[in-house]
Design a protein around this motif. Structure first.
Motif, PDB file in Angstrom:
ATOM      1  N   UNK A 217      -8.481   4.206   4.041  1.00 38.71           N
ATOM      2  CA  UNK A 217      -6.853   4.547   4.593  1.00 38.71           C
ATOM      3  C   UNK A 217      -6.069   4.734   3.283  1.00 38.71           C
ATOM      4  N   UNK A 218      -4.699   5.537   3.406  1.00 40.49           N
ATOM      5  CA  UNK A 218      -3.905   5.619   2.479  1.00 40.49           C
ATOM      6  C   UNK A 218      -2.696   5.045   3.272  1.00 40.49           C
ATOM      7  N   UNK A 219      -2.145   3.910   2.751  1.00 40.33           N
ATOM      8  CA  UNK A 219      -1.015   3.329   3.411  1.00 40.33           C
ATOM      9  C   UNK A 219       0.122   3.209   2.973  1.00 40.33           C
ATOM     10  N   UNK A 220       0.508   3.946   1.501  1.00 41.40           N
ATOM     11  CA  UNK A 220       1.768   3.840   0.906  1.00 41.40           C
ATOM     12  C   UNK A 220       2.846   5.102   1.074  1.00 41.40           C
ATOM     13  N   UNK A 221       2.292   6.054   2.014  1.00 43.57           N
ATOM     14  CA  UNK A 221       3.114   7.156   2.021  1.00 43.57           C
ATOM     15  C   UNK A 221       4.397   7.086   2.966  1.00 43.57           C
ATOM     16  N   UNK A 222       5.350   7.904   2.420  1.00 44.87           N
ATOM     17  CA  UNK A 222       6.582   7.822   3.233  1.00 44.87           C
ATOM     18  C   UNK A 222       7.183   9.369   3.832  1.00 44.87           C
ATOM     19  N   UNK A 223       6.120  10.307   3.878  1.00 45.77           N
ATOM     20  CA  UNK A 223       6.201  11.400   4.444  1.00 45.77           C
ATOM     21  C   UNK A 223       6.863  11.765   5.682  1.00 45.77           C
ATOM     22  N   UNK A 224       7.658  12.612   6.035  1.00 51.57           N
ATOM     23  CA  UNK A 224       8.021  12.780   7.352  1.00 51.57           C
ATOM     24  C   UNK A 224       6.986  12.773   8.302  1.00 51.57           C
ATOM     25  N   UNK A 225       6.090  13.520   7.973  1.00 53.97           N
ATOM     26  CA  UNK A 225       4.578  13.522   9.045  1.00 53.97           C
ATOM     27  C   UNK A 225       3.435  13.180   8.240  1.00 53.97           C
ATOM     28  N   UNK A 245     -14.495   3.412  12.380  1.00 49.67           N
ATOM     29  CA  UNK A 245     -13.247   4.156  12.718  1.00 49.67           C
ATOM     30  C   UNK A 245     -12.365   3.628  13.485  1.00 49.67           C
ATOM     31  N   UNK A 246     -12.681   2.475  14.198  1.00 51.47           N
ATOM     32  CA  UNK A 246     -11.795   1.477  15.037  1.00 51.47           C
ATOM     33  C   UNK A 246     -10.758   0.771  13.977  1.00 51.47           C
ATOM     34  N   UNK A 247     -11.523   0.213  13.388  1.00 55.33           N
ATOM     35  CA  UNK A 247     -10.790  -0.590  12.022  1.00 55.33           C
ATOM     36  C   UNK A 247      -9.987   0.361  11.320  1.00 55.33           C
ATOM     37  N   UNK A 248     -10.376   1.319  10.682  1.00 57.50           N
ATOM     38  CA  UNK A 248      -9.595   2.326   9.888  1.00 57.50           C
ATOM     39  C   UNK A 248      -8.445   2.690  10.724  1.00 57.50           C
ATOM     40  N   UNK A 249      -8.412   3.252  11.826  1.00 59.45           N
ATOM     41  CA  UNK A 249      -7.262   3.530  12.677  1.00 59.45           C
ATOM     42  C   UNK A 249      -6.507   2.344  12.906  1.00 59.45           C
ATOM     43  N   UNK A 250      -6.747   1.201  13.184  1.00 56.44           N
ATOM     44  CA  UNK A 250      -6.202   0.056  13.453  1.00 56.44           C
ATOM     45  C   UNK A 250      -5.298  -0.171  12.186  1.00 56.44           C
ATOM     46  N   UNK A 251      -5.838  -0.091  11.071  1.00 64.15           N
ATOM     47  CA  UNK A 251      -5.091  -0.366   9.776  1.00 64.15           C
ATOM     48  C   UNK A 251      -4.016   0.758   9.788  1.00 64.15           C
TER      49      UNK A 251
END
Length: 280
Positions: A217-225, A245-251
């Motif tokens: 997962x990429x967690x640092x973006x601040x894009x509008x979408x 996939x469950x844990x990736x979506x959760x994160x």
């Protein structure tokens, strides 16, 4: 029949016209227990009993069943069994009143028929008649067809992510985690279905190139979408892959929704589908 031939698949049975009606009779409510078993294979301990439908129906709850339309020669077909249900009740917190929809169940033979949408709109009518303009419910973010129903066909949005919302097992160490997205539906706005949009935004979760498992997962973006991929049919995957996939979506969803993003749609590109998370 030659060796290369197989049995001819049976044609699906034609669907009989149906009616959606309020269920008020306690004996008829027992039939709604069977709908849950047919839809989800629930064991007895997970089935919401008819007694809860009964008490809710006289305390402001909405209990709806989908039944075969009466035949001309049997206009009072009281023995017909339901094949769909919608159930919810008034909710109150911090002085705010809304309707929480706890169950929407459709027999597998009726999936893709439009019955789920019809049940939700019938529920919407009953709730609006009570003077309530907001409805919430939860759904499993791994089930893409339900995401399409909630976000694309009803025009609702997901406002929060909840890890381990239910305890669906005896041992939390071995039970598959029952994470849920919380849906919010503004009943005062017109509801219109729309086709899935093309993915538009920066990708924060996707399958590894050429594979089925989720990439980091990429967690640092601040894009509008931003876009988070979900398998189109995760329910057909083996459990280790589904858990990944469950844990990736959760994160991903936990991070971005905590920062104010809401899930506004399910985008599609070929066989791939992506949650659309919009900031603010």
């Amino acid at each position: 029949m030659n060796a290369a031939s197989g049995p001819v698949p049976e044609a699906p049975l034609p669907r009989r016209p149906y009616v959606i009606r309020d269920v008020t009779d306690p004996w008829a409510m027992r039939g709604l227990e069977g709908v849950q078993v047919d839809a989800w294979g629930y064991p007895d301990r997970e089935v919401l009993p008819s007694s809860m439908f009964r008490i809710s129906s006289v305390c402001g709850g909405v209990v709806l069943g989908a039944y075969p339309a009466p035949l001309p020669d049997a206009p009072h077909d009281t023995l017909a069994l339901p094949f769909g249900l919608a159930f919810g009740f008034p909710a109150l917190r911090d002085g705010q009143l809304w309707h929480h929809s706890h169950l929407l169940a459709v027999h597998p033979d009726w999936r893709g028929s439009g019955l789920a949408v019809a049940l939700k709109h019938a529920q919407r009518e009953r709730v609006l008649a009570q003077g309530i303009t907001r409805m919430t419910w939860t759904f499993d973010p791994l089930i893409a067809r339900n995401a399409r129903l909630n976000l694309g066909k009803l025009g609702a949005r997901a406002v929060s992510y909840h890890a381990d919302w239910y305890a669906l097992g005896d041992d939390p160490a071995t039970a598959f985690p029952a994470d849920r997205l919380m849906i919010e539906w503004d009943l005062s706005r017109p509801s219109a279905s729309h086709p899935p949009p093309a993915p538009d935004g920066e990708v924060v979760l996707a399958a590894v190139p050429g594979g089925e498992e989720p990439d980091a997962p990429v967690l640092h973006l601040n894009s509008p979408q931003v876009l988070a991929e979900v398998p189109r049919k995760a329910e057909l995957m083996n459990e280790p892959l589904r858990l990944g996939w469950r844990l990736a979506l959760r994160e991903v969803m936990g991070e971005y929704m905590e920062r104010g993003y809401v899930v506004t749609d399910l985008a599609a590109e070929g066989e791939r589908v992506f949650y659309v998370l919009t900031r603010g």
